[in-house]
Write a protein that holds these residues in place. Structure first.
Motif, PDB file in Angstrom:
ATOM      1  N   GLN A  20      -1.473  28.784 -35.196  1.00 49.30           N
ATOM      2  CA  GLN A  20      -0.119  28.374 -34.855  1.00 49.30           C
ATOM      3  C   GLN A  20       0.047  26.857 -35.002  1.00 49.30           C
ATOM      4  OE1 GLN A  20       2.667  30.170 -34.279  1.00 49.30           O
ATOM      5  NE2 GLN A  20       3.676  28.187 -34.289  1.00 49.30           N
ATOM      6  N   ARG A  21       1.106  26.474 -35.711  1.00 46.98           N
ATOM      7  CA  ARG A  21       1.385  25.060 -35.970  1.00 46.98           C
ATOM      8  C   ARG A  21       2.042  24.398 -34.765  1.00 46.98           C
ATOM      9  NH1 ARG A  21       7.159  24.327 -38.964  1.00 46.98           N
ATOM     10  NH2 ARG A  21       8.090  26.353 -38.473  1.00 46.98           N
ATOM     11  N   GLU A  22       2.250  23.083 -34.886  1.00 42.76           N
ATOM     12  CA  GLU A  22       2.938  22.323 -33.845  1.00 42.76           C
ATOM     13  C   GLU A  22       4.328  22.921 -33.578  1.00 42.76           C
ATOM     14  OE1 GLU A  22       3.236  18.355 -35.420  1.00 42.76           O
ATOM     15  OE2 GLU A  22       4.508  18.971 -37.080  1.00 42.76           O
ATOM     16  N   PRO A  23       4.860  22.764 -32.388  1.00 43.01           N
ATOM     17  CA  PRO A  23       4.363  21.953 -31.283  1.00 43.01           C
ATOM     18  C   PRO A  23       3.328  22.645 -30.404  1.00 43.01           C
ATOM     19  CG  PRO A  23       6.452  22.924 -30.667  1.00 43.01           C
ATOM     20  CD  PRO A  23       6.171  23.368 -32.086  1.00 43.01           C
ATOM     21  N   PRO A  36     -23.391  25.266 -25.698  1.00 43.36           N
ATOM     22  CA  PRO A  36     -23.034  24.589 -26.950  1.00 43.36           C
ATOM     23  C   PRO A  36     -22.846  23.088 -26.806  1.00 43.36           C
ATOM     24  CG  PRO A  36     -21.121  25.679 -26.039  1.00 43.36           C
ATOM     25  CD  PRO A  36     -22.275  26.082 -25.176  1.00 43.36           C
ATOM     26  N   GLY A  37     -22.731  22.599 -25.571  1.00 46.56           N
ATOM     27  CA  GLY A  37     -22.456  21.185 -25.392  1.00 46.56           C
ATOM     28  C   GLY A  37     -21.062  20.838 -25.869  1.00 46.56           C
ATOM     29  N   LYS A  38     -20.866  19.596 -26.296  1.00 47.39           N
ATOM     30  CA  LYS A  38     -19.558  19.177 -26.787  1.00 47.39           C
ATOM     31  C   LYS A  38     -19.356  19.713 -28.194  1.00 47.39           C
ATOM     32  CE  LYS A  38     -16.624  15.202 -27.747  1.00 47.39           C
ATOM     33  NZ  LYS A  38     -16.520  13.718 -27.780  1.00 47.39           N
ATOM     34  N   LEU A  39     -18.256  20.446 -28.398  1.00 49.39           N
ATOM     35  CA  LEU A  39     -17.937  21.017 -29.703  1.00 49.39           C
ATOM     36  C   LEU A  39     -17.028  20.084 -30.492  1.00 49.39           C
ATOM     37  CD1 LEU A  39     -17.317  24.623 -28.405  1.00 49.39           C
ATOM     38  CD2 LEU A  39     -19.110  24.002 -30.024  1.00 49.39           C
ATOM     39  N   VAL A  40     -17.189  20.113 -31.794  1.00 45.35           N
ATOM     40  CA  VAL A  40     -16.382  19.295 -32.686  1.00 45.35           C
ATOM     41  C   VAL A  40     -15.801  20.200 -33.768  1.00 45.35           C
ATOM     42  CG1 VAL A  40     -16.370  17.372 -34.328  1.00 45.35           C
ATOM     43  CG2 VAL A  40     -17.785  17.246 -32.259  1.00 45.35           C
ATOM     44  N   VAL A  41     -14.511  20.018 -34.112  1.00 42.21           N
ATOM     45  CA  VAL A  41     -13.855  20.767 -35.175  1.00 42.21           C
ATOM     46  C   VAL A  41     -13.430  19.789 -36.268  1.00 42.21           C
ATOM     47  CG1 VAL A  41     -11.955  22.298 -35.792  1.00 42.21           C
ATOM     48  CG2 VAL A  41     -13.030  22.505 -33.544  1.00 42.21           C
ATOM     49  N   ARG A  42     -13.752  20.111 -37.506  1.00 38.37           N
ATOM     50  CA  ARG A  42     -13.343  19.302 -38.647  1.00 38.37           C
ATOM     51  C   ARG A  42     -12.553  20.177 -39.623  1.00 38.37           C
ATOM     52  NH1 ARG A  42     -18.794  17.426 -37.974  1.00 38.37           N
ATOM     53  NH2 ARG A  42     -18.812  15.285 -37.150  1.00 38.37           N
ATOM     54  N   ALA A  43     -11.451  19.622 -40.134  1.00 39.72           N
ATOM     55  CA  ALA A  43     -10.629  20.296 -41.129  1.00 39.72           C
ATOM     56  C   ALA A  43     -10.701  19.497 -42.417  1.00 39.72           C
ATOM     57  CB  ALA A  43      -9.179  20.409 -40.649  1.00 39.72           C
ATOM     58  N   ASN A  44     -11.343  20.068 -43.439  1.00 38.10           N
ATOM     59  CA  ASN A  44     -11.577  19.352 -44.691  1.00 38.10           C
ATOM     60  C   ASN A  44     -12.209  17.984 -44.443  1.00 38.10           C
ATOM     61  OD1 ASN A  44     -10.453  21.531 -45.964  1.00 38.10           O
ATOM     62  ND2 ASN A  44      -8.573  20.491 -46.604  1.00 38.10           N
ATOM     63  N   GLY A  45     -13.129  17.965 -43.498  1.00 44.86           N
ATOM     64  CA  GLY A  45     -13.855  16.743 -43.186  1.00 44.86           C
ATOM     65  C   GLY A  45     -13.206  15.864 -42.147  1.00 44.86           C
ATOM     66  N   ARG A  46     -11.926  16.087 -41.845  1.00 47.99           N
ATOM     67  CA  ARG A  46     -11.226  15.278 -40.841  1.00 47.99           C
ATOM     68  C   ARG A  46     -11.392  15.908 -39.464  1.00 47.99           C
ATOM     69  NH1 ARG A  46      -6.364  16.162 -38.466  1.00 47.99           N
ATOM     70  NH2 ARG A  46      -5.906  17.836 -39.972  1.00 47.99           N
ATOM     71  N   GLN A  76      -0.999  20.761 -34.753  1.00 45.44           N
ATOM     72  CA  GLN A  76      -1.134  20.331 -36.138  1.00 45.44           C
ATOM     73  C   GLN A  76       0.094  20.768 -36.937  1.00 45.44           C
ATOM     74  OE1 GLN A  76      -4.112  18.648 -37.262  1.00 45.44           O
ATOM     75  NE2 GLN A  76      -4.416  18.573 -35.031  1.00 45.44           N
ATOM     76  N   ALA A  77       0.435  19.975 -37.939  1.00 43.77           N
ATOM     77  CA  ALA A  77       1.550  20.314 -38.822  1.00 43.77           C
ATOM     78  C   ALA A  77       1.167  21.489 -39.715  1.00 43.77           C
ATOM     79  CB  ALA A  77       1.937  19.112 -39.673  1.00 43.77           C
TER      80      ALA A  77
END
Length: 594
Positions: A20-23, A36-46, A76-77
């Protein structure tokens, strides 16, 4: 989808997903053997920002410890495709071909589950459907428990299919209502669309609800004959589905609850409230619920579906951000299941989107507006609501003296005649007038419903009543209600219409109804006279008269004792009340030019 042994994603979160996109904040969740500790998500490296991370320590069946985790990402847009990488301290998972867009849950029973290849005109869709940004997955709620996969402590609902992009090869098995609705979103918004189909043939609403919600509704015993697997059977799986952030819910259900319409109001309101509670973290306002009105059917009863449709409309009118779209004129006569599955799913979806668009996409503006910053669509459907109903009785001589007025169009001539039979004890000398006003300035017309059999031969208006007990023969049960049909169009103007009929003198009227049948034969519409718009049928009503309206009028130049129901009043929507009898209503004298 690639996952390390320590990062196991939910079945619902996989390659091809639409989030689901913004808002709104999209969510992903899964399981890990280790913290898992602190999780990180990357979208195309960002790196994607996180609003919240939840980790719950769980006990597995074998006694070992595991961890369930949940991520709420920053809004996210719309866009894509993305390669999403979820990284923990002990491993990672990769989701390919992911998008942000609008996500819709399509739930209910068989009419929602009915596929594109079962709908009308499906051949065109099978050959031309090419919408790579519209994705769908189908949840197998009815799957056997043994088919469910379990990652340690929690079972995940099995899927009939993971995320499929719409193409000529995949469109056939998608929910027809869901698919045609998504096409309207795509055309008006130009964003990716995700469809989650979770519907079960023949399921009652109770099967989607937890016990805690059902206990708030008083239910009649013995209703379990309509259940597929029992109350609450699908509620845990729906809890998993509702973890996804949603734009809205499309709900097409009620056929299996039509035998007990009085209980359905509490159940439907309870379902909406409970699902909204689970989505509360995603929505600033209430999660929109889009209801599809039950289509006509040749059922064993003449009014079960009519009664349940009234409940659907009442819930939509009483709860915020709930709408109901009509399908009462889209019946189909087929042998299968008493014709309960009309194939006109495209029309149903178009109406549903048109009804819900002001809530879902208020930025949509008329095409003639100077605002060009948003995509625009023409309003396709014209709606009109009943604002008041006036019921009057007079003798035939009085109605015969009513001269046509310049501001009204009179359609009927036979009713002007004095049809009393002086040798008939019941005396056909009483005429009834039913005047209906709308929130519209269009002329009202009547049309036959699709695939009718008696059609408009008897007109759309009936009186409900009975002969007094002392006039009945031994074979007729005292107090038996009947329906008096045969009312004809009497007069009409802009925004109002009057129907008239002659009824036996001794007939006692208890109510008036319009199109109050499981399969209405004749419906009223407003005449839009436009190639760009279609008129939707005016919603049926069934009003109970409270008071004696069988008396003749003391005034030969005015109408007799009348009762009026106003849709804007706070009265019970199923009843009408007497006004001041010293000032009887004057029906059909509306100052509208023809």
């Amino acid at each position: 989808l690639m996952m390390d042994a320590d990062i196991i994603l939910s079945h619902l979160v996989s390659d091809g997903i639409v989030l689901q996109r913004e808002p709104h904040a999209a969510r992903m969740w899964g399981y890990s053997d280790d913290d898992p500790g602190k999780l990180v998500v990357r979208a195309n490296g960002r790196e994607v920002g996180l609003l919240r991370q939840y980790v719950e320590r769980t006990r597995n069946d074998d006694g070992s410890v595991g961890f369930e985790w949940t991520l709420d990402m920053t809004p996210q847009a719309a866009g894509g495709p993305y390669e999403l990488v979820i990284v923990s301290e002990n491993g990672s998972a990769v989701i390919k071909d992911a998008y942000w867009g609008d996500v819709y849950l399509c739930s209910g029973q068989s009419n929602m589950r009915m596929r594109v290849n079962e709908s009308s005109d499906y051949e065109t869709e099978l050959s031309s459907a090419n919408y790579p940004a519209i994705r769908y997955q189908t949840v197998d709620l009815f799957g056997d428990e043994s088919t469910k996969t379990s990652h340690n402590s929690r079972a995940y609902p099995p899927l009939e299919n993971t995320w499929f992009a719409i193409s000529p090869k995949t469109v056939a098995s998608c929910s027809a209502v869901c698919y045609y609705f998504a096409k309207q979103v795509d055309a008006s918004q130009g964003v990716p669309v995700g469809l989650v189909v979770a519907a079960v043939d023949g399921a009652a609403i109770q099967e989607f609800m937890p016990d805690s919600v059902m206990q708030k509704c008083s239910e009649r015993p013995g209703y379990s004959q309509f259940w597929k697997k029992g109350p609450g059977a699908f509620s845990s799986d729906m809890d998993s589905v509702l973890k996804l952030s949603l734009k809205s819910v499309l709900w097409y259900q009620g056929e299996s609850n039509a035998g007990d319409p009085l209980s359905y109001k509490c159940l439907l309101e309870g379902l909406i409230q409970s699902w909204r509670l689970k989505q509360q973290r995603y929505h600033q306002h209430d999660l929109p619920f889009l209801l599809v009105e039950l289509a006509p059917t040749r059922w064993d009863s003449d009014s079960y579906f009519a009664d349940l449709r009234r409940i659907q409309r009442h819930v939509a009118a009483s709860m915020p951000r709930v709408v109901v779209s009509t399908s009462i004129d889209l019946g189909e006569l087929r042998e299968l299941w008493h014709s309960v599955h009309p194939r006109f799913k495209k029309e149903i979806a178009l109406r549903l989107f048109d009804t819900a668009a002001p809530i879902l996409y208020p930025e949509l503006v008329p095409a003639n507006s100077s605002n060009t910053s948003f995509r625009t669509i023409l309003p396709r459907f014209e709606r009109a609501e009943v604002t008041s109903v006036t019921l009057s009785v007079m003798d035939a001589q009085t109605i015969a003296k009513m001269a046509p007025l310049g501001h009204a169009t009179y359609e009927s001539h036979w009713v002007f005649q004095d049809t009393s039979d002086r040798e008939d004890d019941s005396g056909w000398s009483k005429s009834w007038l039913v005047n209906i006003s709308l929130d519209s300035q269009h002329i009202i017309v009547t049309n036959e419903t699709r695939q009718c059999w008696t059609c408009c031969q008897g007109g759309p208006i009936d009186l409900v009543g009975a002969f007094p007990a002392d006039s009945l023969d031994d074979e007729t049960k005292a107090g038996t209600f009947d329906v008096w049909r045969g009312f004809s169009l009497f007069a009409r103007g802009l925004g109002w219409v009057a129907y008239a009929g002659n009824v036996p003198q001794q007939w006692i009227v208890y109510g008036v109804q319009y199109a109050w049948r499981d399969y209405p034969q004749c419906l009223m519409y407003v005449d839009v006279n436009s190639s760009d718009r279609q008129s939707l049928p005016i919603a049926p009503f069934n009003l109970v008269v409270r008071g004696p309206v069988q008396e003749t009028s003391p005034c030969r130049d005015c109408l007799a004792l009348s009762v009026t129901w106003n849709a804007n009043a706070n009265d019970d929507p199923g009843s009408m009340h007497f006004p001041d009898l010293a000032s009887p209503s004057i029906v059909i004298r509306h100052e509208y030019p023809v």
